[in-house]
Design an enzyme around this catalytic site. Structure first.
Site, PDB file in Angstrom:
ATOM      1  N   SER A  11       3.704   0.482  -4.379  1.00  0.00           N
ATOM      2  CA  SER A  11       3.006   0.174  -3.060  1.00  0.00           C
ATOM      3  C   SER A  11       1.947   1.401  -2.880  1.00  0.00           C
ATOM      4  O   SER A  11       0.677   1.339  -2.603  1.00  0.00           O
ATOM      5  CB  SER A  11       3.805   0.089  -1.791  1.00  0.00           C
ATOM      6  OG  SER A  11       3.189  -0.241  -0.786  1.00  0.00           O
ATOM      7  N   HIS A  55       5.073  10.516   9.754  1.00  0.00           N
ATOM      8  CA  HIS A  55       5.441  10.427   8.270  1.00  0.00           C
ATOM      9  C   HIS A  55       5.911  12.062   8.075  1.00  0.00           C
ATOM     10  O   HIS A  55       6.270  12.245   6.917  1.00  0.00           O
ATOM     11  CB  HIS A  55       4.362  10.240   7.466  1.00  0.00           C
ATOM     12  CG  HIS A  55       3.774   8.752   7.202  1.00  0.00           C
ATOM     13  ND1 HIS A  55       4.756   7.806   7.477  1.00  0.00           N
ATOM     14  CD2 HIS A  55       2.665   8.241   7.060  1.00  0.00           C
ATOM     15  CE1 HIS A  55       3.949   6.724   6.971  1.00  0.00           C
ATOM     16  NE2 HIS A  55       2.786   6.981   6.874  1.00  0.00           N
ATOM     17  N   LYS A  67       4.491   3.963   2.947  1.00  0.00           N
ATOM     18  CA  LYS A  67       4.712   2.769   2.039  1.00  0.00           C
ATOM     19  C   LYS A  67       6.265   2.092   2.077  1.00  0.00           C
ATOM     20  O   LYS A  67       6.555   1.610   1.117  1.00  0.00           O
ATOM     21  CB  LYS A  67       4.213   2.984   0.766  1.00  0.00           C
ATOM     22  CG  LYS A  67       3.075   3.523   0.328  1.00  0.00           C
ATOM     23  CD  LYS A  67       1.787   3.212   1.635  1.00  0.00           C
ATOM     24  CE  LYS A  67       1.453   1.727   1.323  1.00  0.00           C
ATOM     25  NZ  LYS A  67       0.542   1.244   2.504  1.00  0.00           N
TER      26      LYS A  67
HETATM   27  P1  A3P Z   1       3.405  -3.546  -0.699  1.00  0.00           P
HETATM   28  O1  A3P Z   1       2.514  -2.801  -0.985  1.00  0.00           O
HETATM   29  O2  A3P Z   1       4.559  -3.575  -1.593  1.00  0.00           O
HETATM   30  O3  A3P Z   1       3.022  -4.961  -0.428  1.00  0.00           O
HETATM   31  P2  A3P Z   1       3.841   0.911   5.379  1.00  0.00           P
HETATM   32  O4  A3P Z   1       3.280   0.139   6.488  1.00  0.00           O
HETATM   33  O5  A3P Z   1       4.866   2.233   5.462  1.00  0.00           O
HETATM   34  O6  A3P Z   1       2.426   1.718   4.673  1.00  0.00           O
HETATM   35  O7  A3P Z   1       4.098   0.132   4.219  1.00  0.00           O
HETATM   36  C1  A3P Z   1       3.189  -0.990   3.532  1.00  0.00           C
HETATM   37  C2  A3P Z   1       4.230  -1.794   2.645  1.00  0.00           C
HETATM   38  O8  A3P Z   1       4.996  -2.486   3.538  1.00  0.00           O
HETATM   39  C3  A3P Z   1       3.282  -2.788   1.811  1.00  0.00           C
HETATM   40  O9  A3P Z   1       4.110  -3.059   0.861  1.00  0.00           O
HETATM   41  C4  A3P Z   1       3.246  -3.836   2.850  1.00  0.00           C
HETATM   42  O10 A3P Z   1       2.945  -5.215   2.432  1.00  0.00           O
HETATM   43  C5  A3P Z   1       4.449  -4.032   3.381  1.00  0.00           C
HETATM   44  N1  A3P Z   1       4.739  -4.907   4.717  1.00  0.00           N
HETATM   45  C6  A3P Z   1       3.967  -4.595   5.766  1.00  0.00           C
HETATM   46  N2  A3P Z   1       4.304  -5.496   6.863  1.00  0.00           N
HETATM   47  C7  A3P Z   1       5.423  -6.092   6.103  1.00  0.00           C
HETATM   48  C8  A3P Z   1       6.148  -7.347   6.729  1.00  0.00           C
HETATM   49  N3  A3P Z   1       6.048  -7.740   7.977  1.00  0.00           N
HETATM   50  N4  A3P Z   1       7.398  -7.488   5.828  1.00  0.00           N
HETATM   51  C9  A3P Z   1       7.386  -7.221   4.520  1.00  0.00           C
HETATM   52  N5  A3P Z   1       6.728  -6.073   4.277  1.00  0.00           N
HETATM   53  C10 A3P Z   1       5.709  -5.681   4.933  1.00  0.00           C
END
Ligand code: A3P
Length: 285
Positions: free
Chosen positions: A131, A101, A46
């Protein structure tokens, strides 16, 4: 894949069972042979993993959006440690873009004698916690908690998936002076994506012109990724991501914890953070 909310424990770290097996984790750690031109996208969950998958794909296509629009993110920059990792990664042509991860101490041992590069993205842990909580409501392989307050307790325990945020970050920061290691901040990326893309290109020795950089920025924006079915996980079956309970691209902002933590909870979290991170300089966060 058998979908289960039960985690397996490997060297003291909990990972979702079904997606991971002791064999896949052992293979990634002890047997996988790192190549000098491998590029790793390493994160605590996240923290911007999928974002970096998109950015790296676009950088390696010189800004051409065709690959991100035609191939799933998990096929472009696959996860090393998952049960499908070996088949996905082992015979892939170079340069391989690989997601992980894994905590630093379980990262492939063969990395040590390689010239491979690692990009580690850190995000404000309070936003990671928020998140993660929303993710746990629809990711059918995650342990669930009754409410957000209970989730914070879980997040601050050893039972959390991929181990404590503090330990993960501190483990990876031991590499911060290594020239093959780049530390990024999710929160900084939300403020100025372009300069971070330029920084990543420089680190990887990729010479993209201004138009190509602009294209990387455009196609890795939150809006573009949310609408891209190759990157927004909408193709994942309901047994894994229960649609209707949430979406992967939720808010994509820095500071959402302010809408979720009460002042008392925030104070308690900050106290634990200060104690756990007292020897670490993360001022840039
Ligand atoms: P939120 O749940 O706060 O919206 P991961 O990919 O490590 O699982 O992280 C997921 C988080 O990154 C989510 O956060 C998601 O919305 C955010 N995310 C994914 N793509 C993104 C982008 N292009 N810009 C900003 N945040 C992004």
């Amino acid at each position: 894949m058998e979908v289960t909310r039960k985690y397996i424990e490997f060297e003291g770290i909990k990972t979702p069972g079904g997606v991971h097996t002791p064999e896949s984790l052992t293979w990634a750690w002890k047997e996988f042979e790192v190549r000098d031109d491998d590029v790793f996208n390493a994160t605590y969950p996240k923290s911007g993993t999928t974002w970096l998958q998109e950015i790296l794909s676009l950088i390696y296509s010189n800004g051409d959006p065709t690959p991100v629009k035609t191939k799933f993110s998990w096929d472009r920059v696959p996860w090393l440690e998952q049960h499908s990792g070996r088949g996905q990664v082992e015979n892939r042509p170079s340069p391989r873009l690989i997601t992980t991860h894994l905590p630093r101490f379980l990262f492939p041992q063969s990395f040590q004698k390689s010239k491979a590069k690692v990009i580690y993205t850190v995000r404000n842990p309070k936003d990671v916690c928020v998140s993660f909580y929303y993710f746990s409501l629809y990711a059918e392989f995650m342990e669930r908690r009754e409410n957000f307050q209970d989730y914070i307790t879980h997040f601050l325990s050893k039972d959390v998936m991929f181990g404590l945020w503090f330990e993960h970050v501190k483990g990876w920061l031991t590499m911060k002076d290594n020239p093959n290691f780049l530390l990024l901040s999710y929160d900084n990326m939300t403020k100025d994506l372009r300069s971070n893309v330029v920084k990543i290109c420089k680190f990887l020795g990729k010479d993209l012109d201004d138009a190509a950089i602009d294209s990387v920025v455009e196609h890795s924006s939150f809006k573009a990724m949310k609408e891209n079915n190759m990157s927004n996980y909408s193709a994942v079956p309901n047994e894994i991501f229960s649609k209707g309970q949430g979406t992967f691209h939720r808010k994509g902002i820095s500071g959402d914890h302010k809408n979720h933590f009460t002042p008392a909870l925030e104070e308690e979290f900050d106290r634990i953070y200060k104690e756990a991170m007292k020897d670490v300089d993360l001022a840039f966060l």
